[in-house]
Each structure stands twice: as C-alpha cells, then as structure tokens.
Motif scaffolding. Structure first.
Motif, short mmCIF file in Angstrom:
data_model
loop_
_atom_site.label_atom_id
_atom_site.label_comp_id
_atom_site.label_asym_id
_atom_site.label_seq_id
_atom_site.Cartn_x
_atom_site.Cartn_y
_atom_site.Cartn_z
N GLN A 261 0.86 -1.18 0.00
CA GLN A 261 0.00 0.00 0.00
C GLN A 261 0.90 1.23 0.00
O GLN A 261 1.91 1.27 0.70
CB GLN A 261 -0.88 0.05 1.24
CG GLN A 261 -1.96 -0.99 1.27
CD GLN A 261 -2.78 -0.88 2.54
OE1 GLN A 261 -2.23 -0.63 3.61
NE2 GLN A 261 -4.08 -1.06 2.42
N VAL A 262 0.51 2.22 -0.78
CA VAL A 262 1.26 3.46 -0.87
C VAL A 262 0.35 4.58 -0.41
O VAL A 262 -0.83 4.62 -0.79
CB VAL A 262 1.73 3.71 -2.32
CG1 VAL A 262 2.55 4.97 -2.41
CG2 VAL A 262 2.52 2.52 -2.82
N PHE A 263 0.86 5.48 0.43
CA PHE A 263 0.03 6.56 0.94
C PHE A 263 0.89 7.77 1.23
O PHE A 263 2.12 7.71 1.15
CB PHE A 263 -0.74 6.12 2.20
CG PHE A 263 0.12 5.63 3.32
CD1 PHE A 263 0.45 6.47 4.36
CD2 PHE A 263 0.61 4.34 3.34
CE1 PHE A 263 1.24 6.04 5.40
CE2 PHE A 263 1.40 3.88 4.38
CZ PHE A 263 1.72 4.74 5.41
N ARG A 264 0.24 8.87 1.57
CA ARG A 264 0.97 10.09 1.88
C ARG A 264 1.49 10.03 3.30
O ARG A 264 0.75 9.78 4.23
CB ARG A 264 0.05 11.30 1.72
CG ARG A 264 -0.28 11.55 0.28
CD ARG A 264 -1.01 12.86 0.11
NE ARG A 264 -1.24 13.04 -1.32
CZ ARG A 264 -2.43 13.23 -1.87
NH1 ARG A 264 -3.49 13.30 -1.11
NH2 ARG A 264 -2.54 13.37 -3.16
N SER B 183 2.99 11.36 6.86
CA SER B 183 2.68 12.51 7.68
C SER B 183 3.96 13.06 8.27
O SER B 183 5.03 12.48 8.11
CB SER B 183 1.72 12.11 8.80
OG SER B 183 2.34 11.15 9.62
N ASN C 291 2.63 16.56 1.34
CA ASN C 291 1.19 16.61 1.08
C ASN C 291 0.82 16.23 -0.34
O ASN C 291 -0.35 15.99 -0.62
CB ASN C 291 0.65 18.01 1.38
CG ASN C 291 0.88 18.41 2.81
OD1 ASN C 291 0.92 17.57 3.69
ND2 ASN C 291 1.03 19.70 3.05
N ASP D 296 2.74 10.44 -2.81
CA ASP D 296 2.46 9.21 -2.07
C ASP D 296 3.77 8.45 -1.92
O ASP D 296 4.06 7.53 -2.67
CB ASP D 296 1.43 8.35 -2.82
CG ASP D 296 0.07 9.00 -2.85
OD1 ASP D 296 -0.15 9.93 -2.07
OD2 ASP D 296 -0.78 8.57 -3.64
N ARG E 82 3.48 0.77 2.98
CA ARG E 82 3.10 -0.21 4.00
C ARG E 82 3.14 -1.58 3.33
O ARG E 82 2.49 -1.81 2.31
CB ARG E 82 1.70 0.07 4.52
CG ARG E 82 1.23 -0.92 5.56
CD ARG E 82 -0.19 -0.64 6.04
NE ARG E 82 -0.29 0.65 6.70
CZ ARG E 82 -1.07 1.66 6.27
NH1 ARG E 82 -1.81 1.52 5.20
NH2 ARG E 82 -1.11 2.79 6.94
N ARG F 47 8.20 5.50 6.10
CA ARG F 47 7.83 6.84 5.64
C ARG F 47 8.92 7.85 5.92
O ARG F 47 8.68 9.04 5.92
CB ARG F 47 6.52 7.28 6.29
CG ARG F 47 6.53 7.32 7.79
CD ARG F 47 5.27 7.94 8.34
NE ARG F 47 4.15 7.07 8.17
CZ ARG F 47 3.27 6.75 9.11
NH1 ARG F 47 3.40 7.27 10.29
NH2 ARG F 47 2.28 5.95 8.86
N GLN G 268 9.65 6.94 -2.65
CA GLN G 268 8.88 5.72 -2.44
C GLN G 268 9.76 4.49 -2.57
O GLN G 268 9.62 3.53 -1.79
CB GLN G 268 7.74 5.66 -3.47
CG GLN G 268 6.76 4.56 -3.23
CD GLN G 268 5.70 4.54 -4.30
OE1 GLN G 268 5.64 3.58 -5.06
NE2 GLN G 268 4.89 5.57 -4.37
#
Length: 121
Positions: free
Chosen positions: A21-24, A26, A34, A37, A41, A54, A59
C-alpha cells in the motif's frame, strides 16, 4: 503464528508475498509530503506481519527500508521458534522460609501500630 516462514533471498520474491500500500506520509516536510504518495506499507500475507516506511522522500527508498525491516522481523520470528521453552522451577526451601519470615515481620510491624480508641478522640 507458530509456523516457520521461508525468507526469499531476492527482494522481488519477498515483495510478491506482500500486499503493498502506498500513501501520503505525515510529519514534517511541507508541501512535498502533502502531494506525493511516498510512504509504503508492506503486509506479509503468510505471517500477517506489517511494516511501514515513511522516513525518506522517495517511495523506492521507503520500500527498500520496509523490505529490510520485514526480513529482520521474519528472522526474529523464526529465531523465537528455535528458543528453548521455559522450564518451570520450584522455589527452594530457603526462599520459602525467607518469604514466610518477611511476612511474619510485616505482620508484627502492623500489629504493633497503635490503635486509636474511639473514646480518646
């Protein structure tokens, strides 16, 4: 999770056993955090172990970091299976005697504390 897991030597093979899983990400970093991505995970399907990366802005670097940490967690899991199980032992007679004596001493201390008579208040 009392099962031994084979850890593939190649990153691609290990990645094939994972849900990615790829996400932004924090935290500090301003606008780049912001908009990209870059956080990753990885969830190892056979074992259910999950790692998140992160730290880096890339990435690809986060994915490599996750793979290293996943390998370490899997090795830790396999090593825990090799560890000998605990053998329960009994307290020695001397240890029991010390414990009983400590309880007696505590009891005497408490009994020696002055009682307040209701009429004297």
């Amino acid at each position: 999770m009392n099962e031994r897991y084979d850890i593939p030597a190649e990153d691609d093979a290990l990645l094939a056993e994972c849900d990615v899983q790829v996400f932004r990400g924090s935290g500090p970093g301003g606008q780049s955090v912001n908009t990209t991505d870059s956080a990753v995970r990885l969830r190892h399907r056979p074992s259910g172990i999950t790692v998140v990366g992160r730290r880096e802005r890339s990435q690809l670097q986060n994915k490599r970091d996750c793979l290293e940490r996943l390998r370490a967690r899997l090795e830790e899991h396999n090593a825990a299976l090799d560890a000998p199980s605990r053998v329960p032992t009994r307290k020695s007679r001397a240890a029991k005697a010390r414990q009983v004596e400590a309880k007696r001493k505590r009891s005497r201390t408490k009994r020696a504390r002055g009682r307040v008579d209701r009429r004297e208040e």
